[in-house]
Structure formats: structure tokens, C-alpha cells
Design a protein around this motif. Structure first.
Motif, short mmCIF file in Angstrom:
data_model
loop_
_atom_site.label_atom_id
_atom_site.label_comp_id
_atom_site.label_asym_id
_atom_site.label_seq_id
_atom_site.Cartn_x
_atom_site.Cartn_y
_atom_site.Cartn_z
N ILE A 210 -7.89 -1.93 0.53
CA ILE A 210 -6.74 -1.05 0.32
C ILE A 210 -5.45 -1.85 0.17
O ILE A 210 -4.60 -1.53 -0.68
N ASP A 211 -5.29 -2.92 0.93
CA ASP A 211 -4.09 -3.75 0.80
C ASP A 211 -3.99 -4.34 -0.60
O ASP A 211 -2.89 -4.47 -1.17
N ALA A 216 -0.88 -4.17 -5.55
CA ALA A 216 -0.81 -3.95 -7.01
C ALA A 216 0.20 -2.87 -7.36
O ALA A 216 0.89 -2.97 -8.39
N ILE A 217 0.31 -1.85 -6.52
CA ILE A 217 1.33 -0.80 -6.75
C ILE A 217 2.72 -1.40 -6.58
O ILE A 217 3.62 -1.19 -7.39
N GLY A 218 2.90 -2.13 -5.47
CA GLY A 218 4.08 -2.96 -5.30
C GLY A 218 5.38 -2.28 -4.89
O GLY A 218 6.39 -2.96 -4.70
N LEU A 223 3.89 -0.90 -0.05
CA LEU A 223 3.78 -2.13 0.76
C LEU A 223 3.94 -1.84 2.25
O LEU A 223 3.36 -2.56 3.08
N ALA A 224 4.66 -0.80 2.58
CA ALA A 224 4.85 -0.45 4.00
C ALA A 224 3.56 0.04 4.66
O ALA A 224 3.47 0.08 5.89
N ALA A 325 -0.72 9.42 3.49
CA ALA A 325 0.27 8.60 2.79
C ALA A 325 -0.39 7.71 1.74
O ALA A 325 0.16 7.48 0.67
N LEU A 326 -1.59 7.23 2.05
CA LEU A 326 -2.33 6.42 1.08
C LEU A 326 -2.73 7.26 -0.13
O LEU A 326 -2.63 6.82 -1.27
N ALA A 327 -3.18 8.49 0.14
CA ALA A 327 -3.54 9.40 -0.95
C ALA A 327 -2.33 9.67 -1.85
O ALA A 327 -2.46 9.75 -3.08
#
Length: 367
Positions: A210-211, A216-218, A223-224, A325-327
Motif C-alpha cells: 500500500i505504501d 505513487a499518488i504522491g 503520503l500521510a 481513507a485509503l479507499a
């Protein structure tokens, strides 16, 4: 004298198992020292661990020579089973004093059988008979094919370490497989109090995958979220554990002596050096759990871990918030955990094939 940090972890209800085994650990007294000084009460193994151990020709040269007329697979089974049996003997007093919950040593079925139910069942029984110790745990991967194998192995009265669990959905299926096995064992008249199981939920690999995607999203928001998914996923697994073993279904089995299937936190070595080396220890303290650690993580725990008691129960809303939040960042949880299961089997396959190749060469040189 026990280390105060590992003692505090033990006092909080966490069983410390070492994620490593070799003949050198046994003969040198290294493992016995960890039992005495760092509260180690069990051992887990896997193909990668045995591949590393058997590469030591000095320690295993004589044992390999004794197997020179056998097939490569049989030679590996004989040597690794002997190590596991010796470790079982070392841990037997802990096994007896803990009523079978600890003092356990795990040995895994051939990972090439991960998608073959029938052959997994056959080999699980064969390994159990070969080690011939009550405190051995047979490791079976939590693939779809592995679920029925878990049930049938438990139904035979053989204790099981279910490995390679990544998703909450699969974990629920693993618990169900265990309960069906107990119900079958009960119908056969077996003593349920003698049957034990742990469910190995992998942690750091979730963060690693996941990290990588968050990086990659950046964005600042993405990043948080780094370094939070593994702990959140494991904490929600503990919620599943609490709910499942408070059910009327399990209570009926418990009345006949059945034991809970404890969650085991696996893959607890931190992969990202930016994170605290004890992240997957201190943040997953909860009663009736096992934390299996590579020695580096165990040493860090002894040196610097701050054990704050049960930090898992009551954390479920926060853990769900992390997954939500990841979704929101476009991270597909289901896709990731499915990928990790596939990769997990493949990694053990690679290690097993390397072990086969190395043993083949060693046997030829011994003839």
C-alpha cells in the motif's frame, strides 16, 4: 532473568514466538537462551527459513550425508522434521505449563500444494506423524484450497497454524474452517481440549504494497497514510476474532473443551527503516495473541519497546477510518490482499525450489 520489555509483552497476554529455527540454534543453546531471557515460548518456520538454515554445510553436512541415498524431497523432510522435533522437545515444559497454547513449533506443508486440497491433507498427516510430537503445529496456507484442508486436518485432531492470511474476509473463512473442523472432531468423539490453532495474519507486507501505491499518488493526503494500513488491518482482524469466539456456535464447542484459535501477527519485521523497528509489536498488543518475530525485531523489542497494554480493543473505528481513507485515495483493498496472497505463495514456492536445488547438489556431493 527475563528482559523487562518482553516480560511486559508476555504479561499483556502476547505470546512471543521466534520466526526462525536451525540446528545451530538448537545445539549452541541460542534458542534456550532466548527462552530464558526474552520470553520466547514458541517457534515458527517456513521454506525460506529452512532454505537459509540448510545452506550451512558445516552444521548440516553430516545430516545430509546420512540422507544421500534418499530423494531430495525425503531428505529435506527428514532433516527439517528432526530439527522441529528437537525444538518441540526443548519447548515441551512450556507446552505442558500453558496447557498446550504455547511451547509450539510449526512446520509447513510443501508450498507447491497450496492449491491442492487432497495432497495438503495427506502431507499434513504425514508431517504430524513424522515429527511425532504433540506440540507440533502443521502450517497450512489460507488459500481457497487450504480451507478444506484446514477443516479436515483439525477434524483428525491435528493442531494447525493457518498461514498467509491477508484479508478480513479470508480470515472469517479460516475461522469457519476451524470451527467446522472442531465440530467434526467432536462428532468423532475426539478430545477438543487437545486441539489448538493459530491464524497467522501478515502485517508488514500490507504496508509495503500500500505504501508503494501511496508514494505513487504522491499527494500530501496520500503520503500521510503511509505505515498505517498493516496495523489497521490487523486490529480489525482482532475485532473479527473477538466477535467470532463470543458466538453461540463457539460457546457450544467451548463447553466441550474447545480452544479459541488465536490470532498470530506474522511478517512483523519492519520493511521501511523510516518506521519504528517495533511498530508491529507495540501497536498490536492484545490478550490471546501471538507475535512471531525475526530475531532482529525481538532484539529491538527487548531494547526499546514501550508496552502500553491492550492497544487493540476499542481501536476499531480508527482502524476502519484508515481503510476508508485509503479507499478515498483509490486504493483497492480487495485487489491488494488478493495480490499479496498470490505473491505469498509464490515467494514460498521460490524458496522451496531453491531449497530443492541446493539439497540436490549437496546430496550429489555427499555420495
Amino acid at each position: 532473568m527475563s528482559n523487562p520489555n518482553t516480560q511486559a509483552l508476555s504479561d499483556a497476554g502476547v505470546s512471543i514466538w521466534l520466526d526462525d529455527l536451525s540446528r545451530e540454534r538448537l545445539t549452541s543453546g541460542s534458542l534456550a537462551k532466548l527462552i530464558e531471557e526474552k520470553n520466547v515460548v514458541g517457534v515458527t518456520t517456513n521454506p525460506s527459513i529452512f532454505a537459509a538454515a540448510l545452506s550451512n554445510a558445516t552444521v548440516y553436512g553430516e545430516a545430509i550425508a546420512e540422507q544421500r541415498h534418499k530423494s531430495v524431497e525425503d531428505a529435506i523432510t527428514e532433516i527439517t522434521s528432526d530439527d522441529v522435533a528437537a525444538a518441540c522437545d526443548l519447548f515441551r515444559p512450556i507446552f505442558d505449563s500453558s496447557n498446550g497454547f504455547d511451547g509450539r513449533v510449526s512446520i509447513e506443508v510443501d508450498p507447491r500444494l497450496a492449491h491442492d486440497t487432497a495432497q495438503t491433507i495427506i502431507q499434513a498427516k504425514a508431517l504430524y506423524q513424522r515429527v511425532d510430537r504433540e506440540n507440533v503445529l502443521i502450517k497450512i496456507p489460507a488459500t481457497l484450497a487450504g480451507l478444506e484442508a484446514i477443516t479436515e486436518t483439525i477434524a483428525e485432531g491435528i493442531s494447525v497454524n493457518v498461514t498467509l492470511i491477508f484479508s478480513l474476509e479470508r480470515y472469517r473463512e479460516v475461522i469457519n474452517a476451524y470451527l467446522i473442523g472442531l465440530e467434526k472432531a467432536k462428532a468423532k468423539g475426539l478430545d477438543l481440549s487437545k486441539i489448538h490453532s493459530v491464524a497467522s495474519f501478515f502485517v508488514s507486507r500490507v504496508d509495503s504494497e500500500i505504501d508503494k501505491r501511496l508514494n505513487a499518488i504522491g499527494t500530501e493526503a496520500a503520503l500521510a497514510l503511509r505505515g498505517q494500513a498493516g496495523v489497521a488491518n490487523a486490529r480489525l482482524a482482532y475485532q473479527v476474532f473477538e466477535e467470532s469466539f463470543a458466538s453461540a456456535r463457539f460457546e457450544a464447542l467451548a463447553a466441550s473443551g474447545a480452544n479459541v484459535q488465536r490470532p498470530l501477527w506474522a511478517s512483523t519485521g519492519v520493511k521501511d527503516p523510516a518506521y519504528p523497528s517495533t511498530l508491529y509489536v507495540t501497536e498490536l498488543v492484545a490478550p490471546q495473541t501471538v507475535n512471531t518475530m525475526p530475531e532482529k525485531t525481538l532484539d529491538a523489542t527487548a531494547a526499546e519497546a514501550e508496552i502500553r497494554g491492550n492497544v487493540v480493543s476499542g481501536s476499531y473505528a480508527q482502524a476502519n477510518g484508515v481503510l476508508d481513507a485509503l479507499a478515498a485515495q483509490g486504493i483497492d483493498y480487495s485487489e491488494i490482499v488478493s495480490l499479496l496472497e498470490v505473491e505469498g505463495v509464490e515467494k514460498f514456492d521460490v524458496a522451496w525450489n531453491e531449497l530443492l536445488e541446493d539439497m540436490s547438489v549437496a546430496l550429489k556431493e555427499a555420495k
